[in-house]
Design a protein around this motif. Structure first.
Motif, PDB file in Angstrom:
ATOM      1  N   LEU A 278      -7.785  -5.026   7.616  1.00  0.00           N
ATOM      2  CA  LEU A 278      -6.420  -4.532   7.398  1.00  0.00           C
ATOM      3  C   LEU A 278      -6.214  -3.196   8.096  1.00  0.00           C
ATOM      4  CD1 LEU A 278      -5.930  -5.381   3.608  1.00  0.00           C
ATOM      5  CD2 LEU A 278      -4.938  -6.566   5.584  1.00  0.00           C
ATOM      6  N   ILE A 279      -7.222  -2.328   8.043  1.00  0.00           N
ATOM      7  CA  ILE A 279      -7.112  -1.035   8.726  1.00  0.00           C
ATOM      8  C   ILE A 279      -7.001  -1.246  10.240  1.00  0.00           C
ATOM      9  CG2 ILE A 279      -8.326   1.111   9.224  1.00  0.00           C
ATOM     10  CD1 ILE A 279      -9.542   0.884   6.389  1.00  0.00           C
ATOM     11  N   ALA A 280      -7.826  -2.158  10.762  1.00  0.00           N
ATOM     12  CA  ALA A 280      -7.762  -2.447  12.201  1.00  0.00           C
ATOM     13  C   ALA A 280      -6.394  -3.003  12.579  1.00  0.00           C
ATOM     14  CB  ALA A 280      -8.865  -3.428  12.582  1.00  0.00           C
ATOM     15  N   CYS A 281      -5.851  -3.892  11.741  1.00  0.00           N
ATOM     16  CA  CYS A 281      -4.517  -4.435  12.014  1.00  0.00           C
ATOM     17  C   CYS A 281      -3.475  -3.329  12.024  1.00  0.00           C
ATOM     18  CB  CYS A 281      -4.154  -5.493  10.977  1.00  0.00           C
ATOM     19  SG  CYS A 281      -5.056  -7.037  11.135  1.00  0.00           S
ATOM     20  N   ALA A 282      -3.564  -2.421  11.042  1.00  0.00           N
ATOM     21  CA  ALA A 282      -2.613  -1.316  10.993  1.00  0.00           C
ATOM     22  C   ALA A 282      -2.759  -0.423  12.214  1.00  0.00           C
ATOM     23  CB  ALA A 282      -2.824  -0.508   9.717  1.00  0.00           C
ATOM     24  N   ASN A 283      -4.000  -0.205  12.651  1.00  0.00           N
ATOM     25  CA  ASN A 283      -4.237   0.640  13.815  1.00  0.00           C
ATOM     26  C   ASN A 283      -3.642   0.022  15.074  1.00  0.00           C
ATOM     27  OD1 ASN A 283      -6.071   1.866  16.094  1.00  0.00           O
ATOM     28  ND2 ASN A 283      -6.361   3.156  14.284  1.00  0.00           N
ATOM     29  N   VAL A 424      -5.244   5.282   5.683  1.00  0.00           N
ATOM     30  CA  VAL A 424      -5.947   6.345   4.972  1.00  0.00           C
ATOM     31  C   VAL A 424      -6.329   5.887   3.569  1.00  0.00           C
ATOM     32  CG1 VAL A 424      -5.710   8.662   4.012  1.00  0.00           C
ATOM     33  CG2 VAL A 424      -4.875   8.178   6.314  1.00  0.00           C
ATOM     34  N   ALA A 425      -5.404   5.208   2.889  1.00  0.00           N
ATOM     35  CA  ALA A 425      -5.675   4.756   1.520  1.00  0.00           C
ATOM     36  C   ALA A 425      -6.848   3.785   1.479  1.00  0.00           C
ATOM     37  CB  ALA A 425      -4.428   4.109   0.933  1.00  0.00           C
ATOM     38  N   LEU A 426      -6.849   2.803   2.372  1.00  0.00           N
ATOM     39  CA  LEU A 426      -7.937   1.831   2.397  1.00  0.00           C
ATOM     40  C   LEU A 426      -9.262   2.512   2.756  1.00  0.00           C
ATOM     41  CD1 LEU A 426      -6.111  -1.139   4.152  1.00  0.00           C
ATOM     42  CD2 LEU A 426      -6.747  -0.983   1.755  1.00  0.00           C
TER      43      LEU A 426
END
Length: 806
Positions: A278-283, A424-426
């Motif tokens: 999910l972090i990678a997707c957001a990035n 940041v949250a994840l």
């Protein structure tokens, strides 16, 4: 149109190789991690056991031979019930060099219950499960190839096992791992397990019972029947150790029992690597939003020329899916590599590890994940870019054009800012989880073991009962071996014991002999160790009172024991100030009616790092109850491993057909106790660091992009008198506010999610305030640094150059 979109996406990706490489590598790491974890979970937790109708196989541990016999004869909900005992080391001799093999004793019906056919030969017959029957054995396919060169005439031949000729009646299929991995020999008569003395077998609940439910019978129905049988057993055998009134004696699915200790760990890691995805997707979504902003005029022109919104969305989604599919291909390669690398990180053995491999199910998961990932991170940019404000975008540039593409959402945050807060949250959740585990491992390593593990070499020696058929022979062999090993140059002390700390341990009922005798199942259970003289000196265990065992503590002398301080406090609560337990007597076990005199009190020792469920310990004299299999331990002046060959030669000098096995240092055994948590720290820590890096890149990217879009604004501010410190505070403040919002959301999420880790923590609270605050402060400091770098660039903007471009 789809093919046209794909070709255009390929041309676009070639024009921006740096952007393409960054996005593909970022996604490949995340998709590869998810694919690797799904491969493990699919093989270990989701895939049925490799037996016919495996969902009907059930298992239950801790039964005496009498209880198993009653279950087998009285239960009607099963097509068959069988039992197996623990592992035992058996020496294969004759022909080549003697070899120690792992064996297990099983009921003759075990293959019929499992629904497995031998690769060659036949299964066991019922009459071969009776005492006095002809010794028969089934061997693994791996042993058949390794030791017997795949001899096609192997069935009916004889193998010398533990100095006894056994007839080979069958070869089991490759990778057959019932009931333990690494077993090469299957024998009958589990109730005759030689690691339990014959007189103690009737009282010891050492059998594991397994069975197959009849068609149409549920597990609940079977357990209801077993509860009735258990009540009947309790009435018939009220003093047996497995006849306690509160003991339910129920079964559970075999697959669940097999993976019980690994289930929580694997699901937690799967959730963690999902967070990384999910972090990678957001990035990558943030990168695409920035890229879409630079292409705002292109989309506006397309829309002005009549391109429908769905057409624009299709083009952008085609680009994002193409990126994710490319990353998926690379991710599968990374997953295949990581599956080979994980076993090198730890000595922890996962259940069903031999079944872990990439297959079509895993490849299908990777393909679906890649497409879904492309749709996920491509959705926000495609929605924003497909509906531009044509007049503003075509007239404006800079920030205005950017806003025309991004759009705004409530509270003044744009989509990129929300994506950053989510990253940041994840990341905070993963970092807090990793920090809690690191603290657990640190506390495990700092446990006072009660003995000194340094320079201690251990190895097991298993004597064949056919040759060492009396207690005198067994005691003499280990006595002579210890003496010879202690004479080796560089060896300070040596001892032999049934078990050592950090290995397996057994329990036995104990009671103060000065009080009225209780039934066996009402007496407290203590850990029992059978040791030779010199045990406490070799392991460097302090002796608080009394003496160690001596050579005179034999079967012909007074029965003696040494207890630890925990057991002394249990029976004599005033210890160490009250009555001295040395000289008192206790009953140990349920076979020998003679009480044992306490001759010493030893310091408490951790049998494992998290300690045994039986804190009390009794030590018995080796010569008074010699086992056929024992662990030799020797303390050396330097590194212990080089002494392996010399010790093996001493064993061979006493018995040339007797090899040693399980050669390990005590330091390695202690380290293995940290195994699962160490693996968690390595993997979860890697995921957390990856998430941290992606989040910091996101912070850097959004601040750098904001500075680039607000160049004219910064120039005007400088022209109107703003100092560099004002610009620095303005830009860093933007990054700090977004990071603070993400940290707040992450702490709230971690407060709920880390409670799921409670079973994996050691003397650490799942909501440890110091860990939460420390991770949050550290993240904010690192985020300030990530914001400071582009902020410094903003302070160097030339006001005149910026104003000329207005």
């Amino acid at each position: 149109m789809v093919w046209q979109d794909i070709r255009y996406a390929l041309r676009t990706m070639r024009k921006k190789p740096a952007f393409t490489a960054t996005a593909v590598v970022t996604l490949a790491l995340a998709i590869g991690g998810n694919t690797a974890m799904f491969t493990v979970i699919h093989a270990v937790l989701l895939q049925p056991l490799p037996y016919r109708d495996s969902e009907r196989l059930v298992i239950s541990g801790g039964a005496t031979p009498a209880r198993f016999a009653q279950m087998r004869d009285s239960a009607h909900c099963f097509t068959g019930l069988g039992a197996f005992a623990g592992e035992e080391d058996v020496t294969l001799s004759g022909g080549a060099e003697p070899e120690v093999l792992k064996s297990v004793r099983v009921s003759a019906s075990f293959l019929r219950i499992l629904g497995v056919a031998p690769l060659r030969g036949r299964g066991f017959r019922p009459e071969e499960d009776s005492p006095g029957s002809t010794p028969v054995v089934m061997i693994s396919a791996e042993l058949w190839q390794r030791r017997f060169a795949g001899d096609s005439e192997i069935i009916g031949k004889t193998a010398t096992l533990a100095a006894t000729p056994y007839i080979i009646v069958g070869v089991l299929p490759p990778r057959f791992h019932f009931p333990f991995p690494g077993v090469d020999l299957w024998m009958t008569q589990p109730s005759e397990w030689p690691l339990i003395p014959p007189k103690s077998r009737a009282l010891s609940p050492f059998l594991t019972v397994f069975g197959r439910l009849k068609p149409g019978v549920s597990l609940a129905q079977a357990n209801a029947e077993l509860r009735v049988i258990q009540r009947q057993y309790v009435m018939a055998h009220p003093a047996m150790l497995d006849a306690k009134p509160n003991q339910r004696g129920e079964m559970e699915p075999m697959k669940d029992a097999l993976v019980a200790h690994a289930r929580a760990m694997l699901w937690m890691l799967f959730g963690a690597v999902g967070f990384v995805l999910l972090i990678a997707c957001a990035n990558v979504a943030g990168l695409l939003l920035a890229r879409a902003a630079s292409r705002s005029r292109e989309f506006a022109v397309r829309a002005a020329l009549g391109a429908a919104r769905m057409r624009l969305m299709g083009q952008l989604l085609a680009e994002s899916v193409l990126l994710s599919v490319s990353a998926g291909i690379l991710g599968v390669l990374l997953a295949a590599w990581s599956l080979r690398a994980i076993p090198l990180m730890t000595s922890l053995e996962l259940p069903r590890a031999g079944e872990i491999h990439l297959d079509w199910m895993v490849l299908g998961f990777a393909a679906a994940l890649s497409v879904a990932t492309g749709m996920l991170f491509g959705l926000a940019p495609s929605l924003s870019a497909s509906r531009p404000d044509l007049i503003r975008v075509l007239r404006a540039s800079g920030e205005g054009a950017s806003q025309g593409v991004h759009g705004r959402i409530p509270a003044g945050l744009n989509v990129r800012s929300l994506l950053l807060v989510a990253q940041v949250a994840l990341s905070i959740v993963l970092l807090i989880g990793a920090a809690l585990l690191i603290e657990s491992v640190s506390r495990l390593r700092s446990v006072d073991l009660g003995f000194n593990p340094s320079n201690l070499l251990t190895m097991r020696v298993s004597l064949p009962l056919a040759r060492y058929d009396t207690d005198q022979k067994k005691a003499a062999f280990f006595r002579d071996l210890v003496r010879q090993v202690e004479l080796l140059p560089g060896v300070r002390h040596a001892t032999a014991a049934l078990y050592l700390p950090m290995m397996s341990f057994a329990g036995t009922p104990v009671q103060d002999a000065g009080k009225p005798a209780l039934p066996l199942n009402e007496r407290p259970i203590a850990t029992v160790f059978i040791v030779t003289p010199g045990y406490f000196r070799t392991l460097d265990i302090p002796l608080r009172r009394g003496r160690e065992f001596t050579e005179q503590d034999t079967k012909d002398s007074q029965r003696v024991t040494i207890i630890n301080e925990a057991l002394a406090r249990r029976f004599w609560p005033a210890y160490p100030r009250g009555q001295d337990p040395v000289g008192e007597r206790i009953w140990v076990g349920g076979v020998n009616p003679k009480p044992a005199e306490i001759v010493g009190i030893a310091a408490d020792v951790h049998q494992n790092l998290e300690n045994s469920s039986w804190p009390g310990t009794v030590y018995s004299s080796f010569a008074q109850n010699p086992p056929s299999s024992a662990v030799l331990a020797l303390r050396t002046e330097g590194s212990p491993l080089p002494f392996t060959r010399a010790v093996d030669q001493q064993v061979k000098a006493l018995d040339r057909d007797q090899p040693v096995s399980d050669v390990r240092t005590m330091d390695d055994l202690v380290e293995e106790e940290v195994g699962q948590r160490r693996l968690l720290v390595i993997l979860l820590g890697s995921f957390a660091l990856m998430a941290l890096l992606l989040a910091l890149l996101g912070i850097y990217g959004i601040i750098a992009y904001s500075v680039a879009q607000r160049t004219q604004e910064m120039g005007i501010r400088r022209a109107l008198g703003a100092q560099q410190s004002d610009i620095l505070r303005l830009v860093v403040g933007q990054g700090f506010r977004l990071t603070l919002a993400g940290v707040a959301v992450g702490i709230a999420g971690a407060f709920g999610l880390t409670r799921l880790m409670t079973s994996l923590l050691f003397h650490v609270s799942a909501t440890d305030p110091a860990t939460f605050v420390g991770v949050a402060v550290l993240f904010l400091l690192v985020a300030l640094l990530a914001s400071y770098i582009p902020a410094r660039r903003a302070t160097r903007i030339d006001p005149m150059a910026a104003l000329r471009n207005c």
